[in-house]
Design a protein around this motif. Structure first.
Motif, PDB file in Angstrom:
ATOM      1  N   ALA A  24       0.829  -1.265  -0.019  1.00  0.00           N
ATOM      2  CA  ALA A  24       0.185  -0.092  -0.063  1.00  0.00           C
ATOM      3  C   ALA A  24       0.892   1.234   0.046  1.00  0.00           C
ATOM      4  CB  ALA A  24      -0.747  -0.061   1.252  1.00  0.00           C
ATOM      5  N   ALA A  25       2.036   1.313   0.771  1.00  0.00           N
ATOM      6  CA  ALA A  25       2.902   2.372   1.049  1.00  0.00           C
ATOM      7  C   ALA A  25       3.404   2.701  -0.420  1.00  0.00           C
ATOM      8  CB  ALA A  25       3.637   2.355   2.099  1.00  0.00           C
ATOM      9  N   GLN A  26       4.094   1.560  -1.096  1.00  0.00           N
ATOM     10  CA  GLN A  26       4.633   1.736  -2.301  1.00  0.00           C
ATOM     11  C   GLN A  26       3.395   2.217  -3.531  1.00  0.00           C
ATOM     12  OE1 GLN A  26       7.151  -1.488  -4.122  1.00  0.00           O
ATOM     13  NE2 GLN A  26       6.857  -2.572  -2.007  1.00  0.00           N
ATOM     14  N   ASP A  27       2.462   1.798  -3.737  1.00  0.00           N
ATOM     15  CA  ASP A  27       1.363   2.301  -4.370  1.00  0.00           C
ATOM     16  C   ASP A  27       1.272   3.839  -4.119  1.00  0.00           C
ATOM     17  OD1 ASP A  27       1.019  -0.351  -5.364  1.00  0.00           O
ATOM     18  OD2 ASP A  27      -0.777  -0.736  -4.031  1.00  0.00           O
ATOM     19  N   ARG A  28       1.139   4.240  -2.900  1.00  0.00           N
ATOM     20  CA  ARG A  28       0.798   5.731  -2.835  1.00  0.00           C
ATOM     21  C   ARG A  28       2.206   6.383  -3.246  1.00  0.00           C
ATOM     22  NH1 ARG A  28      -0.873   3.598   2.388  1.00  0.00           N
ATOM     23  NH2 ARG A  28       1.073   4.257   3.569  1.00  0.00           N
ATOM     24  N   ALA A  29       3.139   5.978  -3.049  1.00  0.00           N
ATOM     25  CA  ALA A  29       4.732   6.733  -3.432  1.00  0.00           C
ATOM     26  C   ALA A  29       4.533   6.681  -5.059  1.00  0.00           C
ATOM     27  CB  ALA A  29       5.730   5.966  -2.870  1.00  0.00           C
ATOM     28  N   VAL A  30       4.439   5.558  -5.685  1.00  0.00           N
ATOM     29  CA  VAL A  30       4.426   5.558  -7.092  1.00  0.00           C
ATOM     30  C   VAL A  30       3.399   6.361  -7.589  1.00  0.00           C
ATOM     31  CG1 VAL A  30       3.909   4.027  -9.127  1.00  0.00           C
ATOM     32  CG2 VAL A  30       5.269   3.145  -7.240  1.00  0.00           C
ATOM     33  N   ALA A  31       2.187   6.528  -6.914  1.00  0.00           N
ATOM     34  CA  ALA A  31       1.345   7.454  -7.665  1.00  0.00           C
ATOM     35  C   ALA A  31       1.615   8.841  -7.381  1.00  0.00           C
ATOM     36  CB  ALA A  31      -0.120   7.286  -6.964  1.00  0.00           C
ATOM     37  N   ALA A  32       2.236   9.313  -6.570  1.00  0.00           N
ATOM     38  CA  ALA A  32       2.723  10.585  -6.393  1.00  0.00           C
ATOM     39  C   ALA A  32       4.007  10.598  -7.300  1.00  0.00           C
ATOM     40  CB  ALA A  32       3.266  10.900  -5.092  1.00  0.00           C
ATOM     41  N   LEU A  33       4.737   9.843  -7.642  1.00  0.00           N
ATOM     42  CA  LEU A  33       6.001  10.022  -8.398  1.00  0.00           C
ATOM     43  C   LEU A  33       5.410   9.981  -9.753  1.00  0.00           C
ATOM     44  CD1 LEU A  33       8.238   7.280  -6.616  1.00  0.00           C
ATOM     45  CD2 LEU A  33       8.620   9.875  -6.823  1.00  0.00           C
ATOM     46  N   LYS A  34       4.339   9.502 -10.036  1.00  0.00           N
ATOM     47  CA  LYS A  34       3.947   9.698 -11.526  1.00  0.00           C
ATOM     48  C   LYS A  34       3.462  11.008 -11.805  1.00  0.00           C
ATOM     49  CE  LYS A  34       2.084   5.229 -12.432  1.00  0.00           C
ATOM     50  NZ  LYS A  34       1.041   4.046 -12.419  1.00  0.00           N
ATOM     51  N   ALA A  35       2.882  11.656 -10.727  1.00  0.00           N
ATOM     52  CA  ALA A  35       2.351  13.100 -10.817  1.00  0.00           C
ATOM     53  C   ALA A  35       3.627  13.941 -11.344  1.00  0.00           C
ATOM     54  CB  ALA A  35       1.674  13.582  -9.752  1.00  0.00           C
ATOM     55  N   CYS A  36       4.666  13.629 -10.385  1.00  0.00           N
ATOM     56  CA  CYS A  36       6.003  14.107 -10.521  1.00  0.00           C
ATOM     57  C   CYS A  36       6.571  14.455 -11.933  1.00  0.00           C
ATOM     58  CB  CYS A  36       7.073  13.816  -9.497  1.00  0.00           C
ATOM     59  SG  CYS A  36       6.630  14.227  -7.722  1.00  0.00           S
ATOM     60  N   ALA A  37       6.589  12.901 -12.341  1.00  0.00           N
ATOM     61  CA  ALA A  37       7.345  12.842 -13.552  1.00  0.00           C
ATOM     62  C   ALA A  37       6.537  13.475 -14.870  1.00  0.00           C
ATOM     63  CB  ALA A  37       7.061  11.156 -13.991  1.00  0.00           C
ATOM     64  N   ASP A  38       5.004  13.520 -14.614  1.00  0.00           N
ATOM     65  CA  ASP A  38       4.369  14.250 -15.655  1.00  0.00           C
ATOM     66  C   ASP A  38       4.654  15.864 -15.590  1.00  0.00           C
ATOM     67  OD1 ASP A  38       2.991  12.365 -16.266  1.00  0.00           O
ATOM     68  OD2 ASP A  38       1.056  12.755 -15.294  1.00  0.00           O
ATOM     69  N   LYS A  39       5.081  16.567 -14.313  1.00  0.00           N
ATOM     70  CA  LYS A  39       5.339  17.646 -14.064  1.00  0.00           C
ATOM     71  C   LYS A  39       6.628  18.001 -14.928  1.00  0.00           C
ATOM     72  CE  LYS A  39       2.780  19.265 -10.196  1.00  0.00           C
ATOM     73  NZ  LYS A  39       2.299  20.561 -10.851  1.00  0.00           N
ATOM     74  N   VAL A  40       7.789  17.178 -14.508  1.00  0.00           N
ATOM     75  CA  VAL A  40       9.049  17.330 -15.077  1.00  0.00           C
ATOM     76  C   VAL A  40       8.718  17.056 -16.777  1.00  0.00           C
ATOM     77  CG1 VAL A  40      11.126  15.995 -15.379  1.00  0.00           C
ATOM     78  CG2 VAL A  40      10.248  16.226 -12.968  1.00  0.00           C
ATOM     79  N   ARG A  41       8.230  16.472 -17.244  1.00  0.00           N
ATOM     80  CA  ARG A  41       7.972  16.197 -18.685  1.00  0.00           C
ATOM     81  C   ARG A  41       7.392  17.419 -19.122  1.00  0.00           C
ATOM     82  NH1 ARG A  41       6.854  10.726 -17.906  1.00  0.00           N
ATOM     83  NH2 ARG A  41       4.721  11.051 -17.440  1.00  0.00           N
ATOM     84  N   ARG A  42       6.348  17.989 -18.467  1.00  0.00           N
ATOM     85  CA  ARG A  42       5.607  19.326 -18.927  1.00  0.00           C
ATOM     86  C   ARG A  42       6.575  20.695 -19.024  1.00  0.00           C
ATOM     87  NH1 ARG A  42       1.972  20.621 -16.073  1.00  0.00           N
ATOM     88  NH2 ARG A  42       1.510  19.067 -14.492  1.00  0.00           N
ATOM     89  N   ARG A  43       7.369  20.697 -18.122  1.00  0.00           N
ATOM     90  CA  ARG A  43       8.200  21.707 -18.025  1.00  0.00           C
ATOM     91  C   ARG A  43       9.605  21.413 -18.517  1.00  0.00           C
ATOM     92  NH1 ARG A  43       5.386  26.168 -15.967  1.00  0.00           N
ATOM     93  NH2 ARG A  43       4.159  25.568 -14.076  1.00  0.00           N
TER      94      ARG A  43
END
Length: 351
Positions: free
Chosen positions: A80-99
């Motif tokens: 469960a903790a890994q799932d929460r972290a991966v979901a947050a990291l996906k959001a970060c990866a999207d920001k990095v790409r868009r910027r």
């Protein structure tokens, strides 16, 4: 072993970015850099561009993921903790790409250092998000924390004690400020208690104030036990002197907000403010005596952090007891800012 910390003027990170700066040719917008810090409790991202004398933020992200939840008992990162972290990291990866980020560094700290399944987690993160996590040592974590908030130190000389209360551990660093304001890390210690790990040693709900007081005392004692072993090499060498104290963490920025009576969190008022040590301890004790629901409705805390803040207060209380000082400088900056400085300086920007 002592090592130098690169000095730099204030980062000058405003809430709203100014118009983009240009490189020397005047033709190309300065590149964007990203720093990601995956801690035991939070996932945080900062994207910034170099500017004269520092950098300015163009995007940011912060989410509580509690990656270290249950780690003390099992020694592993839960699914469960890994799932929460991966979901947050996906959001970060999207920001990095868009910027259109030019270069980034992505670090993970205590939870990943301790977990027996960290390699599988790091592989999963890369496979699902494209983010390559670098699990850094406590020494590197301490260096980056100092580098990120060093501009708040008094440069007139002497020594400073910088502490970073994390989710799984607390880093405490003794810094010597020499001629010209150049900082040098003299020694450091990593205390194996943070707000998540310490919270898990005690129930989070008690019916009576006496029970809450007793639990708070036990948490303080656990931290103090480790501080005693580190105290001698964290005191300045030679003649005793008053230490500058500088704290960086969600705990101390929250306590500073409550001390200032803010209706909501305001970084401009908190970052760099000086708060009497006694006031911080008083606020912490008051929070520890409250029921969970009473803390949850307070400004700058909320339900997600109402249990964790008590452990943070216990850690801070133990530090201030062991290293007395009249006041503490509060920093809303740290590892991510340290990473950004390092990356930009490597590309030749004079920060």
């Amino acid at each position: 072993m002592p090592f130098d910390v690169t000095t730099a003027p204030d980062t000058g990170v405003p809430d709203s970015p100014p118009p983009p700066s240009r490189v020397e040719t005047g033709q190309v917008q300065r590149r964007a850099y990203a720093a990601l810090d995956l801690g035991t409790n939070n996932c945080r991202l900062l994207i910034a561009r170099p500017a004269r004398g520092g950098f300015y933020v163009v995007d940011a992200f912060s989410r509580i993921v509690r990656l270290g939840e249950g780690l003390l008992e099992t020694g592993q990162l839960s699914d469960a903790a890994q799932d929460r972290a991966v979901a947050a990291l996906k959001a970060c990866a999207d920001k990095v790409r868009r910027r259109g980020v030019w270069v980034s560094r992505n670090v993970a700290t205590e939870a990943c250092r301790r977990a027996s399944n960290r390699d599988a987690f790091v592989d999963r993160v890369f496979a699902e998000t494209g983010i390559a996590l670098d699990v850094i040592s406590p020494e590197e974590e301490a260096r980056l924390a100092v580098l990120g908030c060093q501009t708040l130190l008094d440069r007139r000389g002497g020594h400073a004690l910088v502490f970073d209360i994390g989710g799984g551990s607390t880093e405490i660093i003794l810094v010597e400020i020499g001629p010209g304001g150049r900082e040098r890390i003299v020694s450091w210690a990593s205390v194996p208690w943070g707000v998540v790990s310490l919270t898990e040693t005690e129930p989070t709900h008690f019916d009576s104030i006496d029970e809450r007081d007793a639990a708070y005392g036990r948490m303080r004692a656990r931290v103090a036990e480790h501080l005693v072993g580190a105290r001698d090499h964290l005191h300045p060498p030679g003649r005793p002197e008053a230490l500058q104290l500088l704290g960086t963490s969600g705990t101390i920025t929250t306590l500073a907000s409550l001390h200032l009576g803010l209706a909501h969190y305001d970084r401009r008022k908190v970052d760099g403010c000086n708060v009497p040590s006694a006031a911080l301890r008083d606020v912490g004790t008051a929070l520890a005596r409250m029921a969970h629901g009473e803390r949850a409705v307070l400004p700058c805390i909320g339900n997600e952090r109402a249990d964790l803040i008590v452990a943070g207060c216990a850690i801070l209380d133990a530090i201030l007891e062991m290293f007395p000082s009249g006041e503490v400088c509060v920093a809303d900056r740290g590892i991510r800012e340290g990473i950004l400085r390092t990356l930009m300086r490597r590309d030749g920007y004079r920060l």
